[in-house]
Design a protein around this motif. Structure first.
Motif, PDB file in Angstrom:
ATOM      1  N   MET A 104      66.144 145.507 164.599  1.00 49.56           N
ATOM      2  CA  MET A 104      66.114 144.048 164.650  1.00 49.56           C
ATOM      3  C   MET A 104      66.166 143.504 163.235  1.00 49.56           C
ATOM      4  SD  MET A 104      63.301 141.426 166.266  1.00 49.56           S
ATOM      5  CE  MET A 104      62.087 141.657 164.973  1.00 49.56           C
ATOM      6  N   HIS A 106      66.445 139.650 160.879  1.00 47.08           N
ATOM      7  CA  HIS A 106      66.390 138.193 160.814  1.00 47.08           C
ATOM      8  C   HIS A 106      67.020 137.781 159.491  1.00 47.08           C
ATOM      9  CE1 HIS A 106      64.446 134.369 159.582  1.00 47.08           C
ATOM     10  NE2 HIS A 106      64.821 134.057 160.806  1.00 47.08           N
ATOM     11  N   SER A 126      69.027 130.189 161.171  1.00 49.49           N
ATOM     12  CA  SER A 126      68.156 131.336 161.406  1.00 49.49           C
ATOM     13  C   SER A 126      68.882 132.232 162.411  1.00 49.49           C
ATOM     14  CB  SER A 126      66.810 130.877 161.971  1.00 49.49           C
ATOM     15  OG  SER A 126      66.023 131.989 162.334  1.00 49.49           O
ATOM     16  N   GLN A 128      69.060 135.908 164.456  1.00 54.14           N
ATOM     17  CA  GLN A 128      68.420 137.131 164.916  1.00 54.14           C
ATOM     18  C   GLN A 128      69.550 138.086 165.277  1.00 54.14           C
ATOM     19  OE1 GLN A 128      65.084 137.802 165.052  1.00 54.14           O
ATOM     20  NE2 GLN A 128      64.677 135.782 164.236  1.00 54.14           N
ATOM     21  N   TYR A 140      70.939 135.495 168.449  1.00 52.57           N
ATOM     22  CA  TYR A 140      70.287 134.193 168.495  1.00 52.57           C
ATOM     23  C   TYR A 140      70.591 133.447 167.208  1.00 52.57           C
ATOM     24  CZ  TYR A 140      66.474 130.752 168.842  1.00 52.57           C
ATOM     25  OH  TYR A 140      65.733 129.604 168.901  1.00 52.57           O
TER      26      TYR A 140
END
Length: 151
Positions: A104, A106, A126, A128, A140
């Motif tokens: 994952m 960010h 932002s 993801q 995202y």
């Protein structure tokens, strides 16, 4: 023996940090490819960078209240490809702050948006991302949009 253990620890540390740096570059490249497709109005190129993303925008309504708008990815693609060819637009990313934990990631990317060479608004994206089969995909996107408080 102590020397041997220290060498192994040093080697493992280099592997972890080396992989992290490689992943940070790959995350940045995914976002850059997304924006290349955006600016070229190339929906196929954009689609290569995503995995069914959720898309939201945080802004203000006419009364100044904070609102969160959720859109569909297909509506986003339609809006991008429908921008007339005689209109010039550019979302200029001002930096990248990338954090990764396993598969994952960010990414925080402040930006300025320009339309027909005139400043329109600024904010932050932002992103993801998830790593699948050694490829980073955007899952995202949420952004902020404002006209005040920009550089």
């Amino acid at each position: 023996m102590l020397r041997f253990i220290l060498l192994i620890l040093l080697f493992l540390t280099q592997m972890v940090f080396g992989q992290r740096a490689t992943d940070e570059v790959a995350v940045k490249e995914t976002i850059d490819k997304f924006f290349a497709g955006f600016h070229q109005q190339d929906s196929l190129l954009i689609k290569e960078t995503v995995y069914t993303p959720v898309m939201q925008t945080i802004g203000s309504d006419k009364e100044g209240n904070t609102v969160v708008k959720t859109g569909t990815f297909s509506d986003f693609l339609k809006s991008v490809v429908s921008i007339p060819g005689n209109k010039e637009f550019k979302e200029e990313l001002l930096g990248y702050d990338i954090k990764i934990d396993g598969d994952m990631a960010h990414a925080w990317t402040p930006y300025e948006f320009w339309f027909n060479k005139k400043f329109s608004h600024c904010g932050v994206n932002s992103f993801q991302l998830v790593k699948q089969n050694d490829t980073w995909k955007i899952i995202y996107i949420v952004d902020t949009r404002r006209r005040v408080g920009c550089k």
